[in-house]
Write an enzyme that holds these catalytic residues in place. Structure first.
Site, PDB file in Angstrom:
ATOM      1  N   GLY A 216     -43.878  22.332  10.426  1.00 43.89           N
ATOM      2  CA  GLY A 216     -43.121  22.733   9.234  1.00 43.89           C
ATOM      3  C   GLY A 216     -41.764  23.270   9.624  1.00 43.89           C
ATOM      4  CG  ASP A 217     -40.205  26.548   7.396  1.00 43.75           C
ATOM      5  OD1 ASP A 217     -41.430  26.430   7.340  1.00 43.75           O
ATOM      6  OD2 ASP A 217     -39.583  27.467   6.829  1.00 43.75           O
TER       7      ASP A 217
END
Length: 303
Positions: A216-217
């Site tokens: 993800g981030d």
């Protein structure tokens, strides 16, 4: 030449010569690495004529390791006097050439090494395939930096899987308001931000920092060994990271975004004696920071 190397009847020498000419590259040097023989396969593969290399020093002669040769000859092993390794040869093209090289010592009547036989096989395609599979396993496909598996193995193998591991700090980074970037500009814009952050994280590797994308981030930052949360060097590295984030990112022709990150840091062994404990401590710190608005870094305090 054949009699000197194989010291056997002519028919056997002929068979060996035919086999090596069609399958393997073969080159013979004296004890000082001076070329005295090269078969057709070697000359064809390297696009040379034997007369042009005869009497010159073999470029891969530096691969000879006397200790390894002695072990192969005298040790209790299955190599039967053959020292084998992989070697990279730089070529005139952009592609490096890899060879599987077997080094065979030849002995004189006094049982002293008089020559070396180098038998090699082109394994460039094999090495490229192996590197490709490695990259798929350990490199994040989007950003090109290390992935979660690589980070985990790095910590476990180099930091925790030793008898007396020294202190070190592990940080987890999260991109602030990343969902709103995806929602407003699309996932291609979010991917661009992730790639740019990854590029800036990679710049820290000059300071012996190991960075990777967890998913993800979220990113992980493994700081140099021996640093503790109170270390001045650690704070300097973090400040360098924050300064790198000041440069805006061109999302599209109409919008420029300055990335914002939050960083939670945990210290081994104070904040966790296992990898899962360290990750949990860093994660708790990270989300405490994000609840306060983000764009900050902090250290685990046991809350």
């Amino acid at each position: 030449m054949n009699e000197m190397i194989f010291n056997d009847d002519n028919s056997k020498c002929l068979l060996i010569k035919q086999f090596t000419n069609n399958v393997f590259m073969m080159l013979v040097t004296d004890i000082n690495g001076i070329i005295i023989y090269a078969n057709e396969k070697y000359c064809e593969f390297n696009n040379v004529h034997f007369e042009n290399i005869k009497g010159k020093k073999y470029s891969l002669f530096n691969l000879i390791d006397e200790n390894q040769i002695n072990y192969c000859v005298n040790g209790n092993n299955d190599n039967k006097g053959v020292y084998r390794l992989e070697a990279k040869r730089n070529s005139d093209t952009q592609q490096d050439i890899w060879e599987d090289v077997s080094i065979i010592p030849v002995f004189d009547e006094s049982n002293l090494i008089s020559h070396y036989v180098f038998i090699s096989l082109d394994i460039t395609d094999k090495v490229e395939l192996r590197n490709e599979l490695f990259n798929k396993s350990y490199i994040d496909s989007l950003t090109g930096i290390s992935n979660r598996l690589s980070i985990v193995e790095k910590i476990e193998n180099e930091r925790l899987n030793i008898s007396q591991p020294s202190s070190f700090c592990l940080g987890i980074i999260d991109c602030d308001k990343f969902k709103s970037i995806n929602d407003q500009f699309g996932h291609h814009a979010g991917d661009k931000v992730l790639c740019e952050i990854s590029k800036r994280l990679s710049q820290l590797e000059n300071n012996e920092v190991y960075c990777g994308r967890l998913g993800g981030d979220e990113f992980a930052v493994l700081f140099p060994k021996g640093l503790r949360s109170c270390s001045v060097i650690l704070l300097e590295i973090i400040e360098s990271l924050w300064k790198s984030m000041e440069k805006p990112i061109n999302i599209n022709s109409d919008f420029i975004l300055t990335p914002s990150i939050s960083l939670g840091i945990a210290e081994y062994p104070k904040d966790g004696k296992t990898l899962s404990e360290l990750l949990k401590s860093a994660d708790e710190t990270l989300y405490s920071i994000k609840e306060m608005g983000g764009n900050k870094y902090g250290f685990y305090s046991g809350f």
